[in-house]
Each structure stands twice: as structure tokens, then as C-alpha cells.
Design a protein around this motif. Structure first.
Motif, PDB file in Angstrom:
ATOM      1  N   THR A   1      26.699   4.660 -31.859  1.00 53.13           N
ATOM      2  CA  THR A   1      25.407   5.284 -32.064  1.00 53.13           C
ATOM      3  C   THR A   1      25.330   6.524 -31.185  1.00 53.13           C
ATOM      4  OG1 THR A   1      24.410   3.116 -32.447  1.00 53.13           O
ATOM      5  CG2 THR A   1      22.899   4.906 -31.908  1.00 53.13           C
ATOM      6  N   GLY A   2      24.744   7.587 -31.719  1.00 47.45           N
ATOM      7  CA  GLY A   2      24.554   8.811 -30.937  1.00 47.45           C
ATOM      8  C   GLY A   2      24.247   9.971 -31.856  1.00 47.45           C
ATOM      9  N   ASP A   3      23.618  10.981 -31.297  1.00 41.17           N
ATOM     10  CA  ASP A   3      23.261  12.168 -32.067  1.00 41.17           C
ATOM     11  C   ASP A   3      24.509  12.916 -32.523  1.00 41.17           C
ATOM     12  OD1 ASP A   3      20.543  11.705 -31.703  1.00 41.17           O
ATOM     13  OD2 ASP A   3      20.446  12.929 -29.880  1.00 41.17           O
ATOM     14  N   LEU A   4      24.316  13.869 -33.422  1.00 42.58           N
ATOM     15  CA  LEU A   4      25.399  14.767 -33.819  1.00 42.58           C
ATOM     16  C   LEU A   4      25.970  15.427 -32.575  1.00 42.58           C
ATOM     17  CD1 LEU A   4      23.867  16.512 -36.960  1.00 42.58           C
ATOM     18  CD2 LEU A   4      25.868  15.024 -36.923  1.00 42.58           C
ATOM     19  N   GLY A   5      27.281  15.445 -32.455  1.00 42.96           N
ATOM     20  CA  GLY A   5      27.925  16.096 -31.325  1.00 42.96           C
ATOM     21  C   GLY A   5      27.972  15.284 -30.047  1.00 42.96           C
TER      22      GLY A   5
ATOM     23  N   ALA B   1      29.164 -11.452 -35.784  1.00 40.31           N
ATOM     24  CA  ALA B   1      28.301 -11.897 -34.690  1.00 40.31           C
ATOM     25  C   ALA B   1      28.792 -11.335 -33.358  1.00 40.31           C
ATOM     26  CB  ALA B   1      28.260 -13.420 -34.638  1.00 40.31           C
ATOM     27  N   ASP B   2      30.106 -11.078 -33.280  1.00 44.55           N
ATOM     28  CA  ASP B   2      30.716 -10.516 -32.072  1.00 44.55           C
ATOM     29  C   ASP B   2      31.015  -9.044 -32.329  1.00 44.55           C
ATOM     30  OD1 ASP B   2      30.915 -13.079 -30.752  1.00 44.55           O
ATOM     31  OD2 ASP B   2      32.573 -13.516 -32.108  1.00 44.55           O
ATOM     32  N   ARG B   3      30.532  -8.188 -31.442  1.00 42.35           N
ATOM     33  CA  ARG B   3      30.756  -6.753 -31.632  1.00 42.35           C
ATOM     34  C   ARG B   3      30.511  -6.014 -30.320  1.00 42.35           C
ATOM     35  NH1 ARG B   3      26.138  -8.389 -33.845  1.00 42.35           N
ATOM     36  NH2 ARG B   3      24.208  -7.515 -33.040  1.00 42.35           N
ATOM     37  N   LEU B   4      31.007  -4.800 -30.284  1.00 43.90           N
ATOM     38  CA  LEU B   4      30.669  -3.893 -29.196  1.00 43.90           C
ATOM     39  C   LEU B   4      29.705  -2.860 -29.744  1.00 43.90           C
ATOM     40  CD1 LEU B   4      34.005  -3.074 -27.302  1.00 43.90           C
ATOM     41  CD2 LEU B   4      32.147  -4.574 -26.590  1.00 43.90           C
ATOM     42  N   GLU B   5      28.601  -2.680 -29.070  1.00 38.60           N
ATOM     43  CA  GLU B   5      27.641  -1.650 -29.433  1.00 38.60           C
ATOM     44  C   GLU B   5      27.783  -0.539 -28.400  1.00 38.60           C
ATOM     45  OE1 GLU B   5      23.953  -3.821 -29.461  1.00 38.60           O
ATOM     46  OE2 GLU B   5      24.359  -4.655 -31.449  1.00 38.60           O
ATOM     47  N   VAL B   6      28.167   0.644 -28.872  1.00 39.38           N
ATOM     48  CA  VAL B   6      28.454   1.765 -27.982  1.00 39.38           C
ATOM     49  C   VAL B   6      27.499   2.902 -28.317  1.00 39.38           C
ATOM     50  CG1 VAL B   6      30.202   3.392 -27.175  1.00 39.38           C
ATOM     51  CG2 VAL B   6      30.884   1.081 -27.889  1.00 39.38           C
ATOM     52  N   THR B   7      26.744   3.323 -27.328  1.00 37.84           N
ATOM     53  CA  THR B   7      25.810   4.437 -27.503  1.00 37.84           C
ATOM     54  C   THR B   7      26.305   5.611 -26.682  1.00 37.84           C
ATOM     55  OG1 THR B   7      23.983   2.886 -27.784  1.00 37.84           O
ATOM     56  CG2 THR B   7      23.407   5.169 -27.271  1.00 37.84           C
ATOM     57  N   LEU B   8      26.408   6.771 -27.330  1.00 42.53           N
ATOM     58  CA  LEU B   8      26.848   7.992 -26.662  1.00 42.53           C
ATOM     59  C   LEU B   8      25.697   8.980 -26.627  1.00 42.53           C
ATOM     60  CD1 LEU B   8      29.425   7.057 -28.736  1.00 42.53           C
ATOM     61  CD2 LEU B   8      30.488   8.648 -27.182  1.00 42.53           C
TER      62      LEU B   8
ATOM     63  N   GLU C   1      29.144  16.904 -20.396  1.00 42.26           N
ATOM     64  CA  GLU C   1      29.190  15.495 -20.010  1.00 42.26           C
ATOM     65  C   GLU C   1      28.519  14.623 -21.066  1.00 42.26           C
ATOM     66  OE1 GLU C   1      26.581  13.541 -16.751  1.00 42.26           O
ATOM     67  OE2 GLU C   1      28.446  14.177 -15.778  1.00 42.26           O
ATOM     68  N   ARG C   2      29.071  13.438 -21.239  1.00 44.36           N
ATOM     69  CA  ARG C   2      28.484  12.431 -22.116  1.00 44.36           C
ATOM     70  C   ARG C   2      28.208  11.184 -21.283  1.00 44.36           C
ATOM     71  NH1 ARG C   2      31.795  16.234 -24.428  1.00 44.36           N
ATOM     72  NH2 ARG C   2      31.941  16.156 -26.671  1.00 44.36           N
ATOM     73  N   THR C   3      27.174  10.470 -21.646  1.00 50.41           N
ATOM     74  CA  THR C   3      26.908   9.168 -21.053  1.00 50.41           C
ATOM     75  C   THR C   3      27.175   8.129 -22.137  1.00 50.41           C
ATOM     76  OG1 THR C   3      25.220  10.088 -19.595  1.00 50.41           O
ATOM     77  CG2 THR C   3      25.189   7.707 -19.939  1.00 50.41           C
ATOM     78  N   VAL C   4      28.011   7.151 -21.800  1.00 52.55           N
ATOM     79  CA  VAL C   4      28.391   6.119 -22.756  1.00 52.55           C
ATOM     80  C   VAL C   4      27.895   4.776 -22.224  1.00 52.55           C
ATOM     81  CG1 VAL C   4      30.321   4.970 -23.917  1.00 52.55           C
ATOM     82  CG2 VAL C   4      30.433   7.428 -23.445  1.00 52.55           C
ATOM     83  N   THR C   5      27.181   4.055 -23.085  1.00 52.91           N
ATOM     84  CA  THR C   5      26.710   2.717 -22.760  1.00 52.91           C
ATOM     85  C   THR C   5      27.402   1.746 -23.701  1.00 52.91           C
ATOM     86  OG1 THR C   5      24.558   3.628 -22.136  1.00 52.91           O
ATOM     87  CG2 THR C   5      24.667   1.245 -22.529  1.00 52.91           C
ATOM     88  N   VAL C   6      28.075   0.750 -23.133  1.00 51.97           N
ATOM     89  CA  VAL C   6      28.772  -0.256 -23.925  1.00 51.97           C
ATOM     90  C   VAL C   6      28.067  -1.589 -23.698  1.00 51.97           C
ATOM     91  CG1 VAL C   6      30.963  -1.448 -24.345  1.00 51.97           C
ATOM     92  CG2 VAL C   6      30.964   0.956 -23.624  1.00 51.97           C
TER      93      VAL C   6
END
Length: 189
Positions: free
Chosen positions: A38-42, A129-136, A162-167
Motif C-alpha cells: 500500500t502507498g501513494d504513486l511514487g 489468512a497469513d500475509r505481510l501488509e507493507v505500507t510505503l 526517503e521512504r518510510t516502510v511499515t511491515v
């Protein structure tokens, strides 16, 4: 070591370090894993997926599958002759309904590949049911120290910034799975 069930937030200096983080993440991925980006364009979704592809040692250039929706990258042989899982790279941006997601038949290849879905939030969680949700996130400011208009600067150098990544790990599969400590040169301090 960082336990993924606790969640992980890292700051990555640029596109190269985003790819390096993807390679590190690939080290804990296996066939059957679903990664929802998940994350905006770019923000770096495709860049992160390029790193995952490199870490999985798959064939073909990992590029945004926006117009073809899904692309499979088969595994290449490793130095020891073994092969890892294939990478199925999906871009759900242009999908308009759950029926269109279902028509991709992602669940048929899910057990045999690592499936990475850009723009997948709200569309593909039912696949596993098992997954990684990654937000950039790539912060966008009003001021650019180079003197350029910030939007013009982004267009000129999409690799910078810089990017911030949340896993966030969801499900029992991730219990006890740890990501090796990241080198300080990889993440912002």
C-alpha cells in the motif's frame, strides 16, 4: 533480529536502499506467502518488489504490471542448483471490483509462488489468512533544498527521497519469523 509479528517501521534513504530492504525481506519469504503493498504513486511499491525479485532470484525485469495487471517471474537456478519460489507481481490499481480480482485466479498460484500485490489493500486479504501488509510512504514537502518545485524534482529524480516502510505480519505463519538486523547504512538514522 526483528520479529515481524511485532511490526516493523524503517526509514529507507532512497530507491537503492528500498531495493536492498526488499532483498532482505525476500530472505524470509517462501512459496505461499502473500505480500500486500500500500502507498501513494511514487512511494516505492514497485521498487520494493524489484528488491524482492532480486532476493528471490527470479527471471525477468520486475516492472510495474499496471497495464497487464499480473506478471509471473519464474525462479532461476541458484549457485547450489536449487530454485526458490516464483514471484507473481500484481498491480490491482486498475481493478474495479472483487469479481475482477477473482478473475485473476491468484489463489491457484498462491501456494507455488510469492505473490506481491500493489494497491492490494481491501482487495486481496481474503486470499490468505497469513500475509505481510507493507505500507510505503514517501513524504512530500513544500520546500526542496535544491530550489526545484518539489513535484518537478520528484519527476526528475524518482530514485531520490526517503521512504518510510511499515511491515505488519498477519497470521500464524509469521510467528517467530525474524528479519535480520538491518545495516545502519541501509536505513536512515
Amino acid at each position: 533480529m526483528t520479529d515481524l509479528t511485532s511490526g516493523l517501521v524503517v526509514r529507507l534513504r532512497d530507491a537503492d536502499t528500498t531495493r536492498a530492504f526488499g532483498r532482505a525481506l525476500a530472505g524470509v519469504l517462501r512459496a505461499g506467502d502473500l505480500v500486500v503493498l500500500t502507498g501513494d504513486l511514487g512511494a516505492g511499491k514497485t521498487t520494493l518488489t524489484q528488491g524482492i525479485g532480486a532476493g528471490l532470484h527470479v527471471r525477468g525485469q520486475v516492472a510495474s504490471p499496471t497495464f497487464i495487471i499480473a506478471r509471473e517471474h519464474p525462479p532461476l537456478p541458484r549457485e547450489d542448483g536449487s530454485r526458490g519460489p516464483a514471484l507473481v507481481h500484481v498491480d490491482a490499481y486498475r481493478l474495479g471490483s472483487l469479481e475482477e480480482v477473482d478473475a485473476l485466479d491468484l489463489d491457484s498460484s498462491l501456494d507455488e509462488a510469492v505473490t506481491v500485490v500493489e494497491w492490494g489493500e481491501g482487495w486481496v486479504e481474503a486470499l490468505a489468512a497469513d500475509r505481510l501488509e507493507v505500507t510505503l510512504q514517501r513524504p512530500r514537502g513544500d520546500h526542496d533544498p535544491t530550489g526545484h518545485d518539489p513535484h518537478e524534482h520528484e519527476a526528475l529524480d524518482a530514485a531520490a527521497g526517503e521512504r518510510t516502510v511499515t511491515v505488519r505480519a498477519v497470521g500464524d505463519r509469521w510467528a517467530g519469523v525474524e528479519l535480520p538486523d538491518l545495516d545502519d547504512t541501509l536505513v536512515g538514522g
